[in-house]
Scaffold this active site. Structure first.
Site, PDB file in Angstrom:
ATOM      1  N   TYR A   1     -13.115   2.884  -5.179  1.00  0.00           N
ATOM      2  CA  TYR A   1     -12.630   4.259  -5.098  1.00  0.00           C
ATOM      3  C   TYR A   1     -11.116   4.201  -4.977  1.00  0.00           C
ATOM      4  CZ  TYR A   1     -11.864   8.999  -3.233  1.00  0.00           C
ATOM      5  OH  TYR A   1     -11.422  10.290  -3.031  1.00  0.00           O
TER       6      TYR A   1
ATOM      7  N   LYS B   1      -2.764   5.595   4.059  1.00  0.00           N
ATOM      8  CA  LYS B   1      -3.334   5.308   5.386  1.00  0.00           C
ATOM      9  C   LYS B   1      -2.297   4.732   6.368  1.00  0.00           C
ATOM     10  CE  LYS B   1      -7.822   4.760   3.157  1.00  0.00           C
ATOM     11  NZ  LYS B   1      -8.631   5.909   3.606  1.00  0.00           N
TER      12      LYS B   1
ATOM     13  N   ASP C   1      -4.832  -1.928  -5.439  1.00  0.00           N
ATOM     14  CA  ASP C   1      -4.919  -0.724  -4.616  1.00  0.00           C
ATOM     15  C   ASP C   1      -5.104  -1.173  -3.160  1.00  0.00           C
ATOM     16  OD1 ASP C   1      -7.106   2.224  -4.518  1.00  0.00           O
ATOM     17  OD2 ASP C   1      -5.472   1.510  -3.228  1.00  0.00           O
TER      18      ASP C   1
HETATM   19  P1  KE4 Z   1      -6.316   9.439  -0.146  1.00  0.00           P
HETATM   20  O1  KE4 Z   1      -5.946  10.312  -1.318  1.00  0.00           O
HETATM   21  O2  KE4 Z   1      -7.664   9.842   0.483  1.00  0.00           O
HETATM   22  O3  KE4 Z   1      -5.199   9.342   0.908  1.00  0.00           O
HETATM   23  O4  KE4 Z   1      -6.486   7.946  -0.637  1.00  0.00           O
HETATM   24  C1  KE4 Z   1      -7.388   7.690  -1.701  1.00  0.00           C
HETATM   25  C2  KE4 Z   1      -7.813   6.230  -1.635  1.00  0.00           C
HETATM   26  C3  KE4 Z   1      -7.271   5.353  -2.547  1.00  0.00           C
HETATM   27  N1  KE4 Z   1      -7.599   4.033  -2.520  1.00  0.00           N
HETATM   28  C4  KE4 Z   1      -8.459   3.551  -1.582  1.00  0.00           C
HETATM   29  C5  KE4 Z   1      -8.779   2.091  -1.584  1.00  0.00           C
HETATM   30  C6  KE4 Z   1      -9.032   4.413  -0.621  1.00  0.00           C
HETATM   31  O5  KE4 Z   1      -9.881   3.911   0.316  1.00  0.00           O
HETATM   32  C7  KE4 Z   1      -8.714   5.781  -0.645  1.00  0.00           C
HETATM   33  C8  KE4 Z   1      -9.325   6.785   0.332  1.00  0.00           C
HETATM   34  N2  KE4 Z   1     -10.348   6.293   1.183  1.00  0.00           N
HETATM   35  C9  KE4 Z   1     -11.323   7.253   1.659  1.00  0.00           C
HETATM   36  C10 KE4 Z   1     -12.288   6.527   2.599  1.00  0.00           C
HETATM   37  N3  KE4 Z   1     -13.039   5.555   1.948  1.00  0.00           N
HETATM   38  C11 KE4 Z   1     -10.670   8.422   2.325  1.00  0.00           C
HETATM   39  C12 KE4 Z   1     -11.583   9.265   3.183  1.00  0.00           C
HETATM   40  C13 KE4 Z   1     -11.894  10.584   2.513  1.00  0.00           C
HETATM   41  O6  KE4 Z   1     -12.071  10.623   1.279  1.00  0.00           O
HETATM   42  O7  KE4 Z   1     -12.001  11.577   3.286  1.00  0.00           O
END
Ligand code: KE4
Length: 432
Positions: free
Chosen positions: A147, A270, A242
């Site tokens: 993801y 994060k 990523d």
């Molecule tokens: P954000 O747009 O949510 O800040 O980041 C996207 C993203 C990109 N790459 C990786 C490896 C990520 O884990 C994420 C976001 N992670 C999720 C949890 N697995 C965010 C939690 C959510 O979607 O509420």
């Protein structure tokens, strides 16, 4: 074990559902896959989180990764307060952005030039745009179960909430765009080679979570990441790591430090924001100089590099940069937890699989090794949901999905881990 009193959370949730899709601002928070209403949180401190009904939990979500130092770290809180008293946003360059860029480069030397944005999604979306422009190619390779945020090109066999809710291929993504995202299998270099053979000269980049968190934690097999770099470069394509989740978490220099790999581009989120909205992308200078206003690749943001977010992120990163013992501590706590849970599984005759990478872990409810999306999908998610509720009753707050990583922070104590291992035993027994 009596259930929790969650009356105030449930009342708030009823209200929330009137005004917000699913009552939440991000799907995975809705607790749907664990068949219960979400808890509404009132505060958090250190390794603990408190809901509006006054229940206290040992927190292993950590806001999905940012809270590596624990919640409400005094230095982070005072930095934000101090910054806010001088104004909350200027839309103009500030010294703190320069300091942040220099610190990121110091901790992750492959990132020669970096751009701040406001989320991990913005970071990965922008990195792909830059890669497409730099190589003058349109296709990208991602991995099933990984993801990278909710950018159209990534919502193809996406992990995290997209898998949790059974929408790994979201509607609303133009099929012409979806066709430009090629999907390989994590830990299979063969599947990547095949895509490059079938799409000669068309692939701009491979994007990968170096240690996957979004199908649950899945580690790369030996040579996989370096193999990706080799395949990308021998096909004049770029490798984007990523590190939104792994950056500054798995080591001071992220997964790329651990695996000794120098990607072309890296994305962040994060931890880099210390709990405030920050993402970033960066890498080789010659690539990043194509970003406006140095170059023609446009990308912008009203709140990019926001002073409060820089204050929080800088404070957190400086602590991680200086107190290297933190990573030893995180590894020690992770090992302790892993040992305790595996001993429980043995005692109970349950052959579930615990995958761990430093302070990231996932207990998979399957007796097979989990090394890719297919094996992750083989989990007993119903039993995971029952286990989740049992752990919650015992004061342990885990990510509410089988397909997520749980996080230990530097604020967790050995006592927290002992309590978690004991709760794990009783919860596994309850659902066995
Ligand atoms: P954000 O747009 O949510 O800040 O980041 C996207 C993203 C990109 N790459 C990786 C490896 C990520 O884990 C994420 C976001 N992670 C999720 C949890 N697995 C965010 C939690 C959510 O979607 O509420």
């Amino acid at each position: 074990m009596k259930d929790l009193n969650t009356g105030r959370s449930s009342k708030l949730f009823l209200e929330a559902k009137k005004y917000l899709p699913g009552g939440v601002n991000s799907p995975v928070r809705a607790f749907r896959s664990v068949n219960r209403d979400p808890l509404f949180i009132s505060k958090a401190k250190g390794s603990y989180i408190y809901d509006v009904d006054g229940n206290r939990f040992i927190d292993y979500v950590g806001s999905w990764g940012p809270m590596i130092l624990g919640h409400a770290h005094p230095a982070v809180v005072s930095a934000v307060k101090k910054s806010a008293s001088s104004g909350t946003s200027f839309g103009a360059p500030t010294a703190s952005e320069v300091e942040m860029a220099k610190l990121v480069r110091k901790m992750m030397p492959s990132v020669e030039v970096v751009r701040m944005v406001n989320s991990g999604t913005e970071a990965t979306m922008s990195a792909v745009r830059v890669a497409r422009a730099f190589t003058n190619r349109e296709k990208i390779v991602k991995f099933a179960g990984c993801y990278h945020g909710h950018f159209d090109s990534f919502l193809i066999k996406a992990g995290s909430g997209a898998t949790t809710f059974g929408t790994p291929d979201s509607p609303g993504v133009p099929k012409e765009l979806a066709a430009k995202t090629l999907v390989a299998e994590f830990n299979s270099l063969e599947s990547v080679k095949r895509l490059f053979e079938d799409n000669p000269g068309e692939i701009a980049a491979i994007i990968v979570e170096p240690v996957v968190g979004n199908m649950g934690v899945v580690n790369p097999v030996g040579g996989f990441l370096l193999g990706l770099l080799d395949i990308a470069h021998s096909n004049d394509a770029l490798l984007i790591l990523d590190e939104v989740m792994t950056g500054f978490r798995l080591a001071r220099g992220g997964a790329q430090e651990i695996f000794g790999i120098r990607p072309d581009l890296t994305t962040f989120g994060k931890i880099i924001g210390g709990g405030l909205p920050v993402g970033a992308y960066g890498g080789r200078s010659e690539i990043m100089r194509s970003v406006s206003p140095d170059g023609p690749v446009y990308q912008a943001g009203t709140l990019s590099g926001n002073p409060l977010a820089m204050a929080a992120g800088l404070t957190q990163l400086k602590i991680l940069d200086r107190q290297k013992g933190i990573y030893k501590r995180l590894e020690k706590l992770g090992k302790l937890l892993e040992k305790g849970i595996n001993e429980n599984l043995l005692k109970l005759g349950m052959a579930y699989r615990l995958n761990r990478a430093g302070s990231m872990f996932t207990l998979f409810f399957t007796e097979n090794e989990v090394r890719d999306f297919q094996s992750a999908l083989g989990c007993d998610t119903a039993r995971f949901a029952a286990y989740y509720g049992e752990m919650l009753k015992r004061g342990i707050y885990l990510p509410p999905s089988q397909f997520e990583a749980a996080f230990i922070s530097a604020a967790h104590t050995e006592r927290d881990i002992e309590k978690t291992v004991a709760a794990n035993y009783d919860s596994l027994l309850a659902v066995r």
